[in-house]
Write a protein that holds these residues in place. Structure first.
Motif, PDB file in Angstrom:
ATOM      1  N   ALA A 164       0.832  -1.205   0.000  1.00 50.80           N
ATOM      2  CA  ALA A 164       0.000   0.000   0.000  1.00 50.80           C
ATOM      3  C   ALA A 164       0.868   1.258   0.000  1.00 50.80           C
ATOM      4  O   ALA A 164       0.526   2.262  -0.627  1.00 50.80           O
ATOM      5  N   THR A 165       2.000   1.202   0.669  1.00 54.27           N
ATOM      6  CA  THR A 165       2.921   2.341   0.729  1.00 54.27           C
ATOM      7  C   THR A 165       3.594   2.581  -0.617  1.00 54.27           C
ATOM      8  O   THR A 165       3.754   3.726  -1.058  1.00 54.27           O
ATOM      9  N   LEU A 166       3.989   1.482  -1.278  1.00 53.33           N
ATOM     10  CA  LEU A 166       4.778   1.584  -2.510  1.00 53.33           C
ATOM     11  C   LEU A 166       3.926   1.626  -3.775  1.00 53.33           C
ATOM     12  O   LEU A 166       4.337   2.190  -4.789  1.00 53.33           O
ATOM     13  N   GLY A 167       2.742   1.020  -3.736  1.00 53.52           N
ATOM     14  CA  GLY A 167       1.984   0.804  -4.968  1.00 53.52           C
ATOM     15  C   GLY A 167       2.540  -0.420  -5.677  1.00 53.52           C
ATOM     16  O   GLY A 167       3.669  -0.852  -5.424  1.00 53.52           O
ATOM     17  N   SER A 168       1.770  -0.972  -6.586  1.00 54.59           N
ATOM     18  CA  SER A 168       2.180  -2.227  -7.231  1.00 54.59           C
ATOM     19  C   SER A 168       3.000  -2.009  -8.499  1.00 54.59           C
ATOM     20  O   SER A 168       3.566  -2.961  -9.047  1.00 54.59           O
ATOM     21  N   GLY A 169       3.101  -0.773  -8.974  1.00 54.09           N
ATOM     22  CA  GLY A 169       3.889  -0.513 -10.166  1.00 54.09           C
ATOM     23  C   GLY A 169       5.380  -0.574  -9.874  1.00 54.09           C
ATOM     24  O   GLY A 169       5.846  -0.063  -8.854  1.00 54.09           O
ATOM     25  N   ASN A 170       6.128  -1.224 -10.762  1.00 53.81           N
ATOM     26  CA  ASN A 170       7.588  -1.326 -10.623  1.00 53.81           C
ATOM     27  C   ASN A 170       7.998  -2.078  -9.364  1.00 53.81           C
ATOM     28  O   ASN A 170       9.105  -1.873  -8.836  1.00 53.81           O
ATOM     29  N   LEU A 171       7.117  -2.930  -8.864  1.00 57.98           N
ATOM     30  CA  LEU A 171       7.364  -3.659  -7.621  1.00 57.98           C
ATOM     31  C   LEU A 171       7.435  -5.158  -7.896  1.00 57.98           C
ATOM     32  O   LEU A 171       6.669  -5.692  -8.704  1.00 57.98           O
ATOM     33  N   LEU A 172       8.372  -5.834  -7.224  1.00 54.82           N
ATOM     34  CA  LEU A 172       8.475  -7.286  -7.247  1.00 54.82           C
ATOM     35  C   LEU A 172       8.527  -7.754  -5.797  1.00 54.82           C
ATOM     36  O   LEU A 172       8.911  -6.997  -4.891  1.00 54.82           O
ATOM     37  N   MET A 173       8.154  -9.004  -5.566  1.00 56.47           N
ATOM     38  CA  MET A 173       8.040  -9.505  -4.203  1.00 56.47           C
ATOM     39  C   MET A 173       8.640 -10.907  -4.107  1.00 56.47           C
ATOM     40  O   MET A 173       8.367 -11.766  -4.940  1.00 56.47           O
ATOM     41  N   ALA A 174       9.459 -11.123  -3.078  1.00 55.90           N
ATOM     42  CA  ALA A 174      10.086 -12.427  -2.882  1.00 55.90           C
ATOM     43  C   ALA A 174       9.529 -13.101  -1.637  1.00 55.90           C
ATOM     44  O   ALA A 174       9.592 -12.532  -0.539  1.00 55.90           O
ATOM     45  N   HIS A 175       8.988 -14.304  -1.822  1.00 58.82           N
ATOM     46  CA  HIS A 175       8.666 -15.114  -0.658  1.00 58.82           C
ATOM     47  C   HIS A 175       9.964 -15.647  -0.071  1.00 58.82           C
ATOM     48  O   HIS A 175      10.876 -16.067  -0.805  1.00 58.82           O
ATOM     49  N   THR A 176      10.093 -15.631   1.234  1.00 61.24           N
ATOM     50  CA  THR A 176      11.306 -16.148   1.867  1.00 61.24           C
ATOM     51  C   THR A 176      11.039 -16.447   3.327  1.00 61.24           C
ATOM     52  O   THR A 176      10.050 -16.001   3.914  1.00 61.24           O
ATOM     53  N   ASN A 177      11.938 -17.208   3.924  1.00 64.80           N
ATOM     54  CA  ASN A 177      11.980 -17.420   5.370  1.00 64.80           C
ATOM     55  C   ASN A 177      13.345 -16.929   5.826  1.00 64.80           C
ATOM     56  O   ASN A 177      14.364 -17.279   5.232  1.00 64.80           O
ATOM     57  N   SER A 178      13.387 -16.127   6.876  1.00 64.34           N
ATOM     58  CA  SER A 178      14.621 -15.455   7.267  1.00 64.34           C
ATOM     59  C   SER A 178      15.492 -16.236   8.241  1.00 64.34           C
ATOM     60  O   SER A 178      16.395 -15.661   8.864  1.00 64.34           O
ATOM     61  N   THR A 179      15.245 -17.540   8.379  1.00 67.65           N
ATOM     62  CA  THR A 179      16.141 -18.379   9.173  1.00 67.65           C
ATOM     63  C   THR A 179      17.326 -18.794   8.301  1.00 67.65           C
ATOM     64  O   THR A 179      17.143 -19.178   7.154  1.00 67.65           O
ATOM     65  N   TYR A 180      18.529 -18.726   8.848  1.00 70.44           N
ATOM     66  CA  TYR A 180      19.756 -19.066   8.102  1.00 70.44           C
ATOM     67  C   TYR A 180      20.498 -20.181   8.818  1.00 70.44           C
ATOM     68  O   TYR A 180      21.069 -19.933   9.874  1.00 70.44           O
ATOM     69  N   PRO A 181      20.586 -21.394   8.269  1.00 67.01           N
ATOM     70  CA  PRO A 181      19.796 -21.885   7.136  1.00 67.01           C
ATOM     71  C   PRO A 181      18.391 -22.259   7.602  1.00 67.01           C
ATOM     72  O   PRO A 181      18.156 -22.511   8.777  1.00 67.01           O
ATOM     73  N   CYS A 182      17.468 -22.294   6.646  1.00 69.44           N
ATOM     74  CA  CYS A 182      16.059 -22.545   6.966  1.00 69.44           C
ATOM     75  C   CYS A 182      15.737 -24.036   6.883  1.00 69.44           C
ATOM     76  O   CYS A 182      16.065 -24.678   5.888  1.00 69.44           O
ATOM     77  N   PRO A 183      15.080 -24.616   7.912  1.00 71.79           N
ATOM     78  CA  PRO A 183      14.628 -26.003   7.820  1.00 71.79           C
ATOM     79  C   PRO A 183      13.596 -26.140   6.691  1.00 71.79           C
ATOM     80  O   PRO A 183      12.762 -25.253   6.497  1.00 71.79           O
ATOM     81  N   VAL A 184      13.656 -27.234   5.945  1.00 67.68           N
ATOM     82  CA  VAL A 184      12.769 -27.369   4.781  1.00 67.68           C
ATOM     83  C   VAL A 184      11.299 -27.330   5.174  1.00 67.68           C
ATOM     84  O   VAL A 184      10.466 -26.835   4.405  1.00 67.68           O
TER      85      VAL A 184
END
Length: 289
Positions: free
Chosen positions: A167-187
């Motif tokens: 909502a802050t950025l708008g959807s134009g020129n935007l990409l989104m990455a799904h991720t889990n921020s655990t390093y390394p992440c359990p499957v």
């Protein structure tokens, strides 16, 4: 159709997956190591490499600055360590020239507004906002305000926080990455079906995957599930010193990652049933009726 142009490449629905090798701080402050990683990523077929840019005085919390830690350069305070691994203008000018020579794009995730101003001198093809920055709305506005494509990472975040960022950025020129921020992440915590959930919720935003797991199979699965871009940390050796090294992919693994992504894309096809020419002999030989 959800697509965004990064450099000369379109990223999104109907386009080959855009593969990012995240160097991050795996260079450990060595320009030579950074160049080896750039060269390896280019040879592996990656589309881009990504760095991290911080202004330590703005990013390191006051309570952590004077905490001492053991490093390859001896025992030092955390703030001194952060400066030790931070590249400046001269190093990034060399990185910029070297990436052009190797034919690979480069950009960075900026952790503060001053870092965005610093990176603008190199005219990067895009930016990334780390998962830790998803709720930093002033930083998102600053980065989005450059007019360059912005990838936001969604680790350690609720759906409400993701909604607020979009909502802050708008959807134009935007990409989104799904991720889990655990390093390394359990499957079992990767939750790859979130790729589909985000695609449904944000149909105008290309959705990709940033992986911090050990191994490659789950990243290939992300592509099969529709990730329009993928990002994995790259390293010369997973046993090197550094907090991100264990969740990184060595150069040989990055080559396999890219090669098999391209095979997966070919294998997925278009979903239209047809009899292929290679099946003709078997059809003639084996069909009774």
């Amino acid at each position: 159709m959800a697509e965004v142009k990064i450099g000369k490449r379109y990223v999104g629905d109907g386009h080959p997956a855009f593969v990012i090798a995240e160097i991050g701080i795996n260079h450990n402050g060595s320009l030579d190591v950074a160049k080896q990683l750039i060269e390896g990523a280019a040879l592996a077929g990656c589309d881009a490499v990504k760095f991290q840019k911080r202004t330590p005085d703005l990013c390191v919390p006051a309570a952590q600055r004077m905490i001492e830690r053991d490093t390859p350069w001896g025992r030092m305070t955390y703030i001194d360590y952060r400066y030790k691994v931070e590249f400046g203008r001269n190093e990034y000018a060399e990185i910029d020239a070297y990436c052009r020579e190797k034919g690979i794009l480069w950009f960075a995730s900026c952790w503060d507004e001053e870092a965005v101003d610093f990176m603008e001198q190199f005219e990067p093809p895009c930016y990334k906002a780390a998962s830790a920055s998803l709720t930093d709305l002033p930083l998102l506005k600053k980065t989005g305000g450059t007019g360059r494509p912005l990838i936001i990472s969604t680790g350690m975040s609720s759906m409400d926080e993701i909604d607020q960022a979009v909502a802050t950025l708008g959807s134009g020129n935007l990409l989104m990455a799904h991720t889990n921020s655990t390093y390394p992440c359990p499957v079992e915590e990767l939750n790859l079906r979130m790729i589909e959930t985000l695609q449904t919720r944000f149909p105008d935003v290309p959705v990709g995957y940033s992986g911090h797991e050990v191994g490659l199979a789950t990243t290939w699965a992300a592509v099969a599930l529709g990730a329009t871009f993928v990002e994995r940390h790259v390293t010369l050796d997973r046993s090197m010193w550094g907090s991100d090294q264990a969740a990184s992919v060595e150069i040989s693994g990055m080559s396999r990652l890219v090669s098999n992504i391209r095979d997966i894309e070919k294998a997925l096809g278009d979903g239209i049933k047809r009899v292929y020419s290679g099946e003709a002999a078997a059809r003639k030989k084996l069909r009774r009726v």
